[in-house]
Write an enzyme that holds these catalytic residues in place. Structure first.
Site, PDB file in Angstrom:
ATOM      1  N   SER A   1      -3.723 -34.103  34.090  1.00 47.06           N
ATOM      2  CA  SER A   1      -2.674 -33.301  33.915  1.00 47.06           C
ATOM      3  C   SER A   1      -2.897 -31.925  33.184  1.00 47.06           C
ATOM      4  CB  SER A   1      -2.472 -34.322  32.253  1.00 47.06           C
ATOM      5  OG  SER A   1      -2.720 -33.990  31.585  1.00 47.06           O
TER       6      SER A   1
ATOM      7  N   VAL B   1      -7.473 -33.804  30.916  1.00 51.13           N
ATOM      8  CA  VAL B   1      -6.924 -33.571  29.881  1.00 51.13           C
ATOM      9  C   VAL B   1      -7.158 -31.906  29.341  1.00 51.13           C
ATOM     10  CG1 VAL B   1      -5.448 -33.794  27.515  1.00 51.13           C
ATOM     11  CG2 VAL B   1      -6.175 -35.841  29.415  1.00 51.13           C
TER      12      VAL B   1
ATOM     13  N   ILE C   1     -12.425 -33.007  29.974  1.00 44.86           N
ATOM     14  CA  ILE C   1     -11.434 -31.876  29.273  1.00 44.86           C
ATOM     15  C   ILE C   1     -11.555 -31.028  29.873  1.00 44.86           C
ATOM     16  CG2 ILE C   1     -11.610 -30.963  27.605  1.00 44.86           C
ATOM     17  CD1 ILE C   1     -12.085 -33.212  25.855  1.00 44.86           C
ATOM     18  N   LYS C   2     -10.173 -30.758  30.379  1.00 40.65           N
ATOM     19  CA  LYS C   2      -9.888 -29.203  31.512  1.00 40.65           C
ATOM     20  C   LYS C   2     -10.345 -27.866  30.370  1.00 40.65           C
ATOM     21  CE  LYS C   2      -7.024 -29.821  34.346  1.00 40.65           C
ATOM     22  NZ  LYS C   2      -5.415 -29.353  34.583  1.00 40.65           N
ATOM     23  N   ILE C   3     -10.922 -27.404  30.890  1.00 39.15           N
ATOM     24  CA  ILE C   3     -11.045 -26.078  29.909  1.00 39.15           C
ATOM     25  C   ILE C   3     -11.053 -24.491  31.592  1.00 39.15           C
ATOM     26  CG2 ILE C   3     -12.416 -24.188  28.648  1.00 39.15           C
ATOM     27  CD1 ILE C   3     -13.805 -26.706  27.443  1.00 39.15           C
TER      28      ILE C   3
END
Ligand code: E4P
Length: 228
Positions: A27, A58, A85-87
């Site tokens: 997402s 996310v 965790i998308k960074i």
């Protein structure tokens, strides 16, 4: 190659899971915006449907590393420790990636438009790097070629970081990455639905059915032809 769905529309996710060998869901804030509901409500529904072992990626919203870390903590608390965790790979993002990697948190380095972003994210300990193929194409470069170069860089440096190809405009871009042995892609529902769509395929299947019906009667199958 892992195949993930780049959407948080539950209806699309359920449909694609029914028919395709899907490995997870990604997402981003824009995809959440499209659903127009509380982000955690949607993400929890997605998590419940795909199961706790499937990959769910996310993205954080903050621009500063300290705030990104707080968001990561909240995301993991709400959606499970298997959540990636998308960074985005900015200097602040790299700082957050290093910190999370040291705590063994799964990080997907995102918003990757060039090879050096991917290299630095891998060096900082990201599990995935997500180059934006179509957006790179739209800048006048060759998105698939950038991904191939990233793959070579990761191989040459013996990094275990995997590529998660993202941002596709057409199925051929996905095929190109598949040919090169890229580990994973995430694609919008319409792209996944287009992967094996073709009039010739449908016609071939109908021709087979029609020949069999000539032989055994209307709507006959390998079950009913054995029951006469
Ligand atoms: C995935 O990580 C990205 O958020 C996404 O693929 C971007 O895709 P878009 O260019 O279609 O918005």
């Amino acid at each position: 190659m892992k195949l993930l769905i780049d959407s948080v529309n539950l209806e699309d996710i359920k449909y694609l899971y029914e028919y395709y060998p899907i490995d997870g869901v990604t997402s981003n804030p824009s995809l959440l915006y499209k659903e127009n509901q509380n982000p955690y409500k949607i993400l929890k529904e997605v998590r419940e449907f795909i199961g706790e072992k499937a990959e769910l990626h996310v993205q954080v919203i903050s621009l500063k590393a300290e705030e990104m870390l707080k968001e990561a903590e909240e995301i993991l608390k709400e959606l499970g420790s298997n959540t990636y965790i998308k960074i985005p790979v900015t200097p602040e993002g790299l700082k957050a990636i290093s910190t999370l990697a040291k705590k063994d948190v799964n990080v997907t380095a995102t918003a990757i438009y060039n090879q050096m972003q991917a290299y630095l994210a891998a060096k900082a300990g990201a599990k995935y790097v997500a180059p934006y193929v179509n957006r790179i194409d739209n800048m006048g470069y060759n998105g698939c070629q950038v991904v191939r170069q990233i793959q070579d860089i990761l191989d040459n440096h013996n990094y275990s970081t995997e590529i998660l190809g993202a941002s596709f405009k057409n199925s051929n871009q996905v095929l190109e990455l598949c040919e090169y042995g890229v580990g994973s892609v995430t694609a919008a529902p319409e792209i996944i639905n287009g992967l094996i769509k073709g009039d010739m395929i449908s016609q071939a299947v109908l021709d087979f059915k029609s020949d069999f019906e000539e032989l055994c009667g209307k709507d006959a199958t390998m079950v009913t032809c054995n029951q006469d």
